[in-house]
Enzyme design. Structure first.
Site, PDB file in Angstrom:
ATOM      1  N   ASP A 200       0.842  -1.196   0.000  1.00  0.00           N
ATOM      2  CA  ASP A 200       0.000   0.000   0.000  1.00  0.00           C
ATOM      3  C   ASP A 200       0.882   1.252   0.000  1.00  0.00           C
ATOM      4  O   ASP A 200       2.005   1.222   0.522  1.00  0.00           O
ATOM      5  CB  ASP A 200      -0.896   0.027   1.243  1.00  0.00           C
ATOM      6  CG  ASP A 200      -1.995  -1.024   1.198  1.00  0.00           C
ATOM      7  OD1 ASP A 200      -2.335  -1.474   0.094  1.00  0.00           O
ATOM      8  OD2 ASP A 200      -2.508  -1.381   2.284  1.00  0.00           O
TER       9      ASP A 200
ATOM     10  N   TYR B 280       5.733  -9.106   8.244  1.00  0.00           N
ATOM     11  CA  TYR B 280       5.278  -7.730   8.406  1.00  0.00           C
ATOM     12  C   TYR B 280       5.317  -7.344   9.882  1.00  0.00           C
ATOM     13  O   TYR B 280       4.986  -8.144  10.763  1.00  0.00           O
ATOM     14  CB  TYR B 280       3.833  -7.569   7.928  1.00  0.00           C
ATOM     15  CG  TYR B 280       3.620  -7.867   6.462  1.00  0.00           C
ATOM     16  CD1 TYR B 280       3.725  -6.866   5.498  1.00  0.00           C
ATOM     17  CD2 TYR B 280       3.309  -9.154   6.032  1.00  0.00           C
ATOM     18  CE1 TYR B 280       3.530  -7.137   4.158  1.00  0.00           C
ATOM     19  CE2 TYR B 280       3.116  -9.437   4.688  1.00  0.00           C
ATOM     20  CZ  TYR B 280       3.229  -8.429   3.761  1.00  0.00           C
ATOM     21  OH  TYR B 280       3.040  -8.701   2.427  1.00  0.00           O
TER      22      TYR B 280
ATOM     23  N   ASP C 126      -7.268   1.472   7.595  1.00  0.00           N
ATOM     24  CA  ASP C 126      -5.978   2.073   7.946  1.00  0.00           C
ATOM     25  C   ASP C 126      -6.217   3.515   8.384  1.00  0.00           C
ATOM     26  O   ASP C 126      -7.364   3.987   8.429  1.00  0.00           O
ATOM     27  CB  ASP C 126      -4.980   1.980   6.794  1.00  0.00           C
ATOM     28  CG  ASP C 126      -5.404   2.754   5.552  1.00  0.00           C
ATOM     29  OD1 ASP C 126      -6.316   3.597   5.635  1.00  0.00           O
ATOM     30  OD2 ASP C 126      -4.819   2.510   4.480  1.00  0.00           O
TER      31      ASP C 126
ATOM     32  N   ARG D 261      -4.313  -5.128   6.720  1.00  0.00           N
ATOM     33  CA  ARG D 261      -5.432  -4.286   7.165  1.00  0.00           C
ATOM     34  C   ARG D 261      -6.620  -5.129   7.613  1.00  0.00           C
ATOM     35  O   ARG D 261      -7.323  -4.770   8.566  1.00  0.00           O
ATOM     36  CB  ARG D 261      -5.848  -3.329   6.048  1.00  0.00           C
ATOM     37  CG  ARG D 261      -4.871  -2.189   5.809  1.00  0.00           C
ATOM     38  CD  ARG D 261      -5.343  -1.271   4.704  1.00  0.00           C
ATOM     39  NE  ARG D 261      -5.249  -1.904   3.389  1.00  0.00           N
ATOM     40  CZ  ARG D 261      -6.094  -1.676   2.380  1.00  0.00           C
ATOM     41  NH1 ARG D 261      -7.128  -0.874   2.558  1.00  0.00           N
ATOM     42  NH2 ARG D 261      -5.916  -2.273   1.228  1.00  0.00           N
TER      43      ARG D 261
END
Length: 301
Positions: free
Chosen positions: A47, A75, A89, A181
């Site tokens: 993103d 991550y 987000d 997300r």
């Protein structure tokens, strides 16, 4: 008549430590310009607000992109508890809030449901296609969609920090197709307090590590120079999860023509997907059958 793309026939991987802001496509275009490369692609979109590893493939290395896309990735992300947004987000609009703040033990207990083979629904603002149109385009128009759940393998999901009552930092190792997300959104729902991703960083992807990545400032400083070329990793890096077999002198000629070729391999079985090398260079990827590699991808010499 098709337009010929200009640039060098250069092959390999350049690891970028992506900053927050630009899209993954914008990073790839910048790298292709900086390397004066004819062809470039990337393994796994980040993103715009995310940072970390974006592995850019150049030339023949683009043929190995699927193997990096399929590899495990890690991550590190911070979840803001108590607030749900329409994008899942910090860029989105607040849609729900809660005063509840679970303690660390409750959070750790809830994480167990997100480990292993799970299903997750992509965010409304995502690149998933619905009737040929990206979901985020419909979401921008105010449409609320029912997106189908997708399979995801999560190897681990750990609580690594609790900066304050409102935030929790997690580290996740997962397979392809995962939306961090969605993890934050669903965890917030499971805890009864809502949640969204505040910060997101991909710390490694397959064989590529953020610690080894170049910043965009470094890439711009070294653009169109041998100094930047020196950071190019061989295309074989993209094949590290596949077993290697050795092509014979006769076999390499047949393989490069797209035909089954004789190879030598001791750690492969009939039907295994593997890659063949000759004098240290990748020749092809394919299936091993009765002493031959039946190629699905062939690399130009």
């Amino acid at each position: 008549m098709a337009r010929t793309r200009k640039g060098r026939d250069i092959s390999g991987w350049l690891v970028v430590d992506k900053p927050a802001g630009p899209t993954s496509t914008a990073i790839v275009n910048k790298v292709r310009w900086a390397m004066n490369a004819r062809k470039a692609g990337h393994a796994g979109t980040l993103d715009p607000t995310a940072t970390g590893v974006l592995a850019v493939a150049l030339g023949e290395a683009t043929k190995t992109v699927p193997f990096i896309t399929d590899a495990l990735k890690a991550y590190e992300f911070t979840v803001r508890l108590g607030i749900a947004t329409n994008t899942d987000d910090a860029e989105g609009e607040v849609v729900e809030t809660s005063d509840l703040r679970p303690d660390d033990e409750a959070i750790k207990a809830a994480l167990a449901a997100f480990i292993g083979d799970i299903q997750q629904v992509p965010p409304q603002f995502s690149a998933v296609k619905i009737d040929g149109e990206r979901a985020y385009k419909r979401a921008r128009d105010g449409e609320e969609m029912e997106l189908a759940p997708r399979d995801l393998f999560v190897e681990s999901l750990l609580l690594t920090d609790r900066p304050d009552a409102d935030h929790v930092t997690l580290e996740m190792v997962c397979g392809k197709g995962g939306y961090v997300r969605s993890i934050a959104r669903d965890l917030g729902r499971a805890l009864g307090c809502f949640g969204h991703v505040r910060e997101l960083r991909r710390i490694w992807s397959g064989p590529f590590d953020a610690a080894d990545g170049l910043t965009m400032e470094q890439i711009e400083e070294m653009a169109r120079s041998e100094a930047l070329d020196a950071h190019l990793l061989p295309l074989e890096q993209g094949l590290c999860d596949l077993p290697e077999v050795k092509a014979t002198a006769e076999g390499v000629t047949r393989l490069r023509n797209g035909n089954p070729g004789m190879v030598i391999g001791t750690d492969v079985e009939y039907g295994d997907e593997c890659w063949a090398s000759f004098e240290g260079q990748a020749v092809a990827v394919g299936r091993f059958k009765a002493g031959e590699l039946h190629p699905s991808r062939v690399f130009n010499a």
